[in-house]
Design an enzyme around this catalytic site. Sequence first.
Site, PDB file in Angstrom:
ATOM      1  N   LYS A  52       0.562  -0.840   0.118  1.00  0.00           N
ATOM      2  CA  LYS A  52       0.224   0.071  -0.045  1.00  0.00           C
ATOM      3  C   LYS A  52       0.518   1.260   0.250  1.00  0.00           C
ATOM      4  CE  LYS A  52      -3.259  -1.165  -0.701  1.00  0.00           C
ATOM      5  NZ  LYS A  52      -4.133  -2.091  -1.714  1.00  0.00           N
ATOM      6  N   HIS A 128       6.661  -7.249  -2.455  1.00  0.00           N
ATOM      7  CA  HIS A 128       6.274  -6.390  -0.976  1.00  0.00           C
ATOM      8  C   HIS A 128       7.680  -7.437  -0.126  1.00  0.00           C
ATOM      9  CE1 HIS A 128       3.496  -4.189  -2.286  1.00  0.00           C
ATOM     10  NE2 HIS A 128       2.520  -5.211  -2.498  1.00  0.00           N
ATOM     11  N   SER A 158      -4.647   3.287   4.927  1.00  0.00           N
ATOM     12  CA  SER A 158      -4.998   2.194   2.972  1.00  0.00           C
ATOM     13  C   SER A 158      -4.155   0.488   3.031  1.00  0.00           C
ATOM     14  CB  SER A 158      -3.945   3.467   2.444  1.00  0.00           C
ATOM     15  OG  SER A 158      -3.726   1.777   0.882  1.00  0.00           O
TER      16      SER A 158
HETATM   17  S1  PPS Z   1      -0.465  -3.276  -3.484  1.00  0.00           S
HETATM   18  O1  PPS Z   1      -1.900  -3.421  -3.499  1.00  0.00           O
HETATM   19  O2  PPS Z   1       0.093  -3.088  -1.596  1.00  0.00           O
HETATM   20  O3  PPS Z   1       0.402  -3.109  -4.691  1.00  0.00           O
HETATM   21  O4  PPS Z   1      -0.772  -1.279  -3.207  1.00  0.00           O
HETATM   22  P1  PPS Z   1       0.315  -0.369  -4.115  1.00  0.00           P
HETATM   23  O5  PPS Z   1       0.280  -0.374  -5.170  1.00  0.00           O
HETATM   24  O6  PPS Z   1       1.386  -0.368  -3.196  1.00  0.00           O
HETATM   25  O7  PPS Z   1      -1.054   1.048  -2.881  1.00  0.00           O
HETATM   26  C1  PPS Z   1      -2.156   1.251  -3.372  1.00  0.00           C
HETATM   27  C2  PPS Z   1      -2.004   2.606  -2.558  1.00  0.00           C
HETATM   28  O8  PPS Z   1      -1.242   3.426  -3.774  1.00  0.00           O
HETATM   29  C3  PPS Z   1      -2.894   4.624  -4.566  1.00  0.00           C
HETATM   30  N1  PPS Z   1      -2.671   4.562  -5.605  1.00  0.00           N
HETATM   31  C4  PPS Z   1      -2.117   5.699  -6.079  1.00  0.00           C
HETATM   32  N2  PPS Z   1      -1.937   7.554  -5.127  1.00  0.00           N
HETATM   33  C5  PPS Z   1      -1.738   8.188  -6.356  1.00  0.00           C
HETATM   34  N3  PPS Z   1      -1.309   8.129  -8.243  1.00  0.00           N
HETATM   35  C6  PPS Z   1      -2.180   7.365  -8.171  1.00  0.00           C
HETATM   36  N4  PPS Z   1      -1.297   7.160  -9.920  1.00  0.00           N
HETATM   37  C7  PPS Z   1      -1.792   5.720  -7.791  1.00  0.00           C
HETATM   38  N5  PPS Z   1      -2.366   4.750  -8.013  1.00  0.00           N
HETATM   39  C8  PPS Z   1      -2.629   3.823  -7.099  1.00  0.00           C
HETATM   40  C9  PPS Z   1      -3.735   3.459  -4.266  1.00  0.00           C
HETATM   41  O9  PPS Z   1      -4.824   4.498  -4.084  1.00  0.00           O
HETATM   42  C10 PPS Z   1      -3.627   3.264  -3.016  1.00  0.00           C
HETATM   43  O10 PPS Z   1      -3.973   4.638  -1.843  1.00  0.00           O
HETATM   44  P2  PPS Z   1      -5.174   4.124  -0.964  1.00  0.00           P
HETATM   45  O11 PPS Z   1      -4.936   5.643   0.483  1.00  0.00           O
HETATM   46  O12 PPS Z   1      -5.604   3.199  -0.831  1.00  0.00           O
HETATM   47  O13 PPS Z   1      -6.342   5.226  -2.295  1.00  0.00           O
END
Ligand code: PPS
Length: 314
Positions: A52, A128, A158
Site C-alpha cells: 500500500k 513486497h 490504506s
Molecule cells: S499493493 O496492493 O500493496 O500493491 O498497493 P500499492 O499499489 O502499493 O498501493 C496502493 C495505494 O496507492 C494508491 N495509488 C495512487 N495514488 C496516487 N496516484 C496514483 N496514480 C495511484 N495509483 C495507486 C492507491 O489508491 C492506494 O492508496 P489509497 O490510500 O488506499 O488510495
Amino acid sequence: MMWKRINQEQITRPEMFDFHGVNMVHYYTDNWENIQKFQAKPDDILIASYPKSGNTWMSYILDLLCFGISSESQQSLPLSSKVPTLEITIPVTKSVQNALGAVGSGLTLTGVQHANMVSTSPRLIKTHLPVQFIPKTFWEQNCKIVYVARNPKDNLVSSFHFDQMILLHPVPKDWRSYFHRFLQGKMVFGSWYDHVSNWWNKKETYSNLHYVFYEDMVKDTRLEIDKLCSFLNLPHSSEEKDRITAKVHFDEMKENPFTNLSRFPGFDRTKSTFMRKGKVGDWKNYFTVAQNEEFDEDYKKKMENSTLRFYSEL
Ligand code: PPS
C-alpha cells in the site's frame, strides 16, 4: 487476462504466522525455495515496497517509461499480467495448470512461474518482501531496484481498507485493534518500521537502489519521472514525459481497466476499492487526537536513530 483463470473458490482467508521473524501468510511463502532460487537477469527491474505504498503506481510509470505509451501491450494487457508479483502463489483453474505443464503439485500459479513467462526486456518484477528476503540473484546481477515508501499514517489507513477487501490477507478486526497491530508490526510482510528502514540502509552498500517517496510522487510526479529516467538511463523527450505524467494520474489510473485491478478475483469489492483515494493526509479522517499522539510518541522511539524523513501532509 491471467486473473480470469484464478480459482476464486479456493482463495480462503489465511492465518498470519511468524516466518523467519516476519509476519507472513502462506500465499507469499508457499513457493519459498523457488523464490530464493529465482534467476534474475541483469536488466530486470525490481519494484519493491511495503504493501500500500504506491507499488502499482510505480509499476505503471516504469511500464510506460520502458515500453512506451503507445506500445501494443498498453492496449491489450493488464498491468498485473505484465508485472508479476515475485512471492505470490495463487490457486488457478485446471486449464491454466495444464497450459503451464503441470508445474508444482497443486493447481497454483506462482510469481516465479509468471516472471519466467514474461518475455519483455527488461522484465519489471514487483515485490513486497523485506530486504533480507530478496533472492540473492538480484544483488549478484546488480539489478536496478526502485523502492517506494509511504508515510506510515496513510500507509496504515490504506492497509486497513485493503485488508478488508483482499482475500489473501486475514480479516482485520476493528480500526482500534488494527491501529495497534500496525504499531506492533503484526502485519503481513512484517513491521512497516523495519521494512522502510532496512531498505533505506541497504542504499549504503548497494548503489543500484533508487528510493522514492509516495508523497514526492503526489507532490511532483513529473520531477520523480525525471529522476527515474536518470536512474534508468532512459532518454525520453520532455513531451513524452509530460504525456506519461498525465497518463499515470490517479483519476486516469482509476478509470483504466488495465491499471485499476477491476478484474482481480481475490477482492471482496463490497468492502473497498483498489484505487481508493490516492491522497496524502487521509489519515486525519481516521486517527483520533489520542491515537495521533500515541503514534507520534511510538514513532519517535522506533525511528530515533534513522535518517529517514516522511511527510504525512503536503
Ligand atoms: S499493493 O496492493 O500493496 O500493491 O498497493 P500499492 O499499489 O502499493 O498501493 C496502493 C495505494 O496507492 C494508491 N495509488 C495512487 N495514488 C496516487 N496516484 C496514483 N496514480 C495511484 N495509483 C495507486 C492507491 O489508491 C492506494 O492508496 P489509497 O490510500 O488506499 O488510495
